[in-house]
Write an enzyme that holds these catalytic residues in place. Structure first.
Site, PDB file in Angstrom:
ATOM      1  N   GLY A  83      -7.679  -0.987   6.331  1.00 31.25           N
ATOM      2  CA  GLY A  83      -7.282  -1.473   7.650  1.00 31.25           C
ATOM      3  C   GLY A  83      -7.686  -2.918   7.864  1.00 31.25           C
ATOM      4  O   GLY A  83      -7.627  -3.746   6.962  1.00 31.25           O
ATOM      5  N   ASP A 198      -8.522  -4.952 -10.887  1.00 30.16           N
ATOM      6  CA  ASP A 198      -8.932  -3.832 -10.041  1.00 30.16           C
ATOM      7  C   ASP A 198      -7.905  -2.706 -10.025  1.00 30.16           C
ATOM      8  O   ASP A 198      -7.470  -2.254  -8.965  1.00 30.16           O
ATOM      9  CB  ASP A 198      -9.190  -4.340  -8.617  1.00 30.16           C
TER      10      ASP A 198
END
Length: 512
Positions: A83, A198
Site C-alpha cells: 500500500g 528481488d
C-alpha cells in the site's frame, strides 16, 4: 545436496535500432499490471493486455497523461502489496483508449539522471514476450520517474498461494507457474537482460487468461544506486549479503525460493526448507492442502531443483535453460487452460450482444465479421459526413483538389479491398487537415483491423468519435478494435453505447 530420490519415503542508448520515442497521442498504450513488492502489487481489476500482437510499442509518456490515467495518483488506485507504505508505489490506471496500465512511481531523486533512467527503461522496453508483463513506456518529467507496464488483472502468486479465499492453486498449476517463470527468465537471459531484482511470489502475476507472467519491473533496480532486494534477509542470496551485487546465479537462487513457495504454500526461509530436505522431512515441507493431490515423483523433481537453486556456491546452481529443461516434462495438463485451474472466469472472445436490437452494422460488429462491416461501409459511402466538412469558396485550392483525389483513390482501393493502399491514400487526405471526415477515419480504422493493427484501428475510431461525437459507427468500430485487443468488457460497453445511439437516431436524430 544429497539426492532426493527417496525423500517421500520417510546499457542501451536512446534511439538504438532505430527506436525513437513517440508522443502519447500517436501511440495508444494498453494493457494489464505489473507487481512490485516493496512495492509489489497484484491488482484485481478488469481489463487486460493479452500477449503477442496486442502489446503496444514502447514509448515515452508525459506526467500529465499518467496523472490523468491514475486519477491524480489516487490512493484508491494503489496496487502495491504494501500500500502507501511501499517506497515505490504501483498504481493501476486507465488511458484515454480505455486500456488498463500499471504505473510504478519512484521516490523523488531515485534516479537523478534522466538519461540513465531512460536508457535503462528502453533496454527493458525492447523485451516482448507472453511470459512477461511487458514494459510499454516510461516518464522522465522534472524529478518524476515512472514506468508503465501492462496491467495484469488476476492478482499475484503471493495472493493465490498465501491469502486465497475460495481455493488454493492445484498442483498442475503450480508446476505451470514454475515452468512459465523459468521460460521468462530464460528469455530475458537470452536477450541480454539476465539480472532480475528481488524475484519473489509478488513478482509473479496472472493475466486475463489466468496465465502466469513475470513482472517487468524487477528488470530494473528501485534506484540508480539502491538495493536490489527489499525482502527479508533470510531470503536473500548469500553472495548478495557479501558484496551487494546481483548476478545471474543470484536470480537462480531467488527462483529457488519461489519453488519453495509453490511446494509449501507458505513463505518459509530457505535455510529452514533445506534442513527439512536434508532430514528427508519433505512431507512437512509440502502444502497440506495438496495432500493426496500431487505426484510424489513430480514433487521430488521440484524439491531437487529447488535445492540445486539454493546451493551456497553460485557456480553450483543451474542456469535458466536447466530450469526450463527440468520443469518442461512435468507439464501434464497442457490442454487445460490456466483460468480453469485457477478457478477464475474467462473473458468472452467477442463482445456480448446487447439486449436491444442491433442494426446490420451492429450485428456485424458483435460477430467481429470484418467482411460484412466492409460491405456496409462501402454501401453507406459518405452519408454521415454531411455538415462535418463544409468548405468556403476560398478553400477550393489545388491542394484541396489533390486532397480529394487522394480520398477518391482511397475509396477505390477500399472498394477493391486493397487495404494497405487505402490506408496510404486516406492518410494523405487526413494529413492535409483542411477537411475532416469521420467516414475516412472509420474506413481507415477497418483497414487497420484487416491489416492486423488493432491499436491503430482503435485510435482512428476514437478520432471519428471526436469529429462526430454521436456517430454510432465510431463506437461500433471501437468495440471491434477493443475486442481484438482482448479488452472484452470495454468492447461490450462500446457495443451497447453504439446501439443506444442508433436507437436515438431512429427516434428522430441525425440521419444515418
Amino acid at each position: 545436496m544429497g539426492c532426493c530420490q527417496s525423500l517421500f519415503s520417510g546499457d542501451n542508448p536512446l534511439g538504438k535500432d532505430g527506436v525513437q520515442p513517440q508522443p502519447l497521442s500517436q501511440n495508444n498504450h494498453g494493457g494489464a499490471t505489473t507487481a512490485d513488492n516493496g512495492g509489489s502489487g497484484g491488482a484485481s481489476g478488469v481489463g487486460g493486455g493479452g500477449g503477442g500482437g496486442g502489446i503496444p510499442s514502447f514509448s515515452e509518456f508525459s506526467f500529465a497523461d499518467l496523472k490523468a490515467a491514475t486519477n491524480n495518483f489516487s490512493s484508491d488506485n494503489i496496487v502495491s502489496e504494501s500500500g502507501e507504505k511501499a517506497p515505490n508505489l504501483v498504481y493501476k490506471g486507465r488511458l484515454q483508449n480505455r486500456r488498463w496500465i500499471a504505473v510504478k512511481k519512484f521516490t523523488k531523486m531515485a534516479w537523478p539522471e534522466p538519461k540513465q533512467f531512460a536508457e535503462e527503461a528502453w533496454g527493458v522496453g525492447k523485451l516482448r514476450h507472453n511470459r512477461l508483463a511487458n514494459l510499454i513506456g516510461y516518464c522522465c518529467d522534472g524529478d518524476e520517474r515512472l514506468l508503465v507496464a501492462e496491467f495484469m488483472p488476476n492478482d499475484t502468486l503471493a495472493k493465490h498461494l498465501f491469502h486465497w479465499e475460495n481455493q488454493t492453486i492445484e498442483w498442475a498449476m503450480r508446476l505451470r507457474v514454475g515452468y512459465y517463470i523459468a521460460e521468462a527468465l530464460d528469455y530475458c537471459s537470452t536477450e541480454g537482460r539476465p539480472l532480475y531484482h528481488d524475484l519473489n511470489a509478488y513478482r509473479v502475476l496472472f493475466d486475463e487468461d489466468g496465465d502466469p507472467r513475470l513482472s517487468c519491473f524487477g528488470l530494473m533496480k528501485n534506484s540508480r544506486d539502491g538495493k536490489s532486494y527489499s525482502t527479508n534477509l533470510a531470503y536473500t542470496p548469500p553472495e548478495y549479503l557479501r558484496n551487494g551485487r546481483v548476478t545471474p546465479e543470484s536470480v537462480t537462487y531467488s527462483f529457488g525460493t519461489v519453488l519453495l513457495d509453490l511446494l509449501s504454500g507458505k513463505h518459509i526461509p530457505p535455510s529452514h526448507a533445506l534442513d527439512m530436505i536434508r532430514g528427508k522431512n519433505i512431507i512437512l515441507l509440502m502444502d497440506s492442502h495438496l495432500e493426496g493431490k500431487f505426484s510424489t515423483e513430480e514433487a521430488t523433481v521440484v524439491v531437487e531443483l529447488a535445492s540445486q537453486c539454493l546451493q551456497y556456491e553460485p557456480r553450483e546452481r543451474p542456469n535458466t535453460k536447466d530450469l526450463v529443461a527440468t520443469l518442461a516434462p512435468l507439464q501434464t495438463k497442457s490442454d487445460v487452460p490456466s483460468y480453469v485451474m485457477l478457478g477464475i472466469k474467462k473473458q468472452e472472445e467477442a463482445p456480448s450482444t446487447p439486449q436491444r436490437p442491433l442494426s446490420p452494422l451492429g450485428e456485424a460488429c458483435s460477430r467481429m465479421d470484418l467482411t460484412a462491416i466492409h460491405q456496409i461501409l462501402v454501401m453507406t459511402h459518405y452519408r454521415d459526413d454531411e455538415g462535418t466538412n463544409e468548405l468556403s469558396f476560398q478553400e477550393w485550392t489545388q491542394q484541396m483538389k489533390d486532397m480529394l483525389d487522394a480520398r477518391k483513390r482511397g475509396d477505390q482501393s477500399f472498394r477493391e479491398k486493397d487495404f494497405k493502399t487505402a490506408i496510404d491514400c486516406y492518410s494523405q487526405f487526413i494529413d492535409v487537415g483542411t477537411m475532416v471526415s469521420p467516414t475516412v477515419f472509420g474506413r481507415r480504422s477497418l483497414c487497420y483491423l484487416l491489416c492486423d493493427q488493432p491499436d491503430a484501428a482503435l485510435r482512428d475510431a476514437m478520432q471519428a468519435q471526436c469529429v462526430y461525437p454521436d456517430w454510432p459507427t465510431a463506437f461500433y468500430m471501437q468495440s471491434v478494435a477493443l475486442a481484438k485487443l482482448n479488452m472484452n468488457t470495454d468492447a461490450a460497453d462500446m457495443l451497447n453505447e453504439a446501439a443506444q445511439l442508433e436507437e436515438k437516431r431512429q427516434r428522430g436524430g441525425r440521419g444515418s
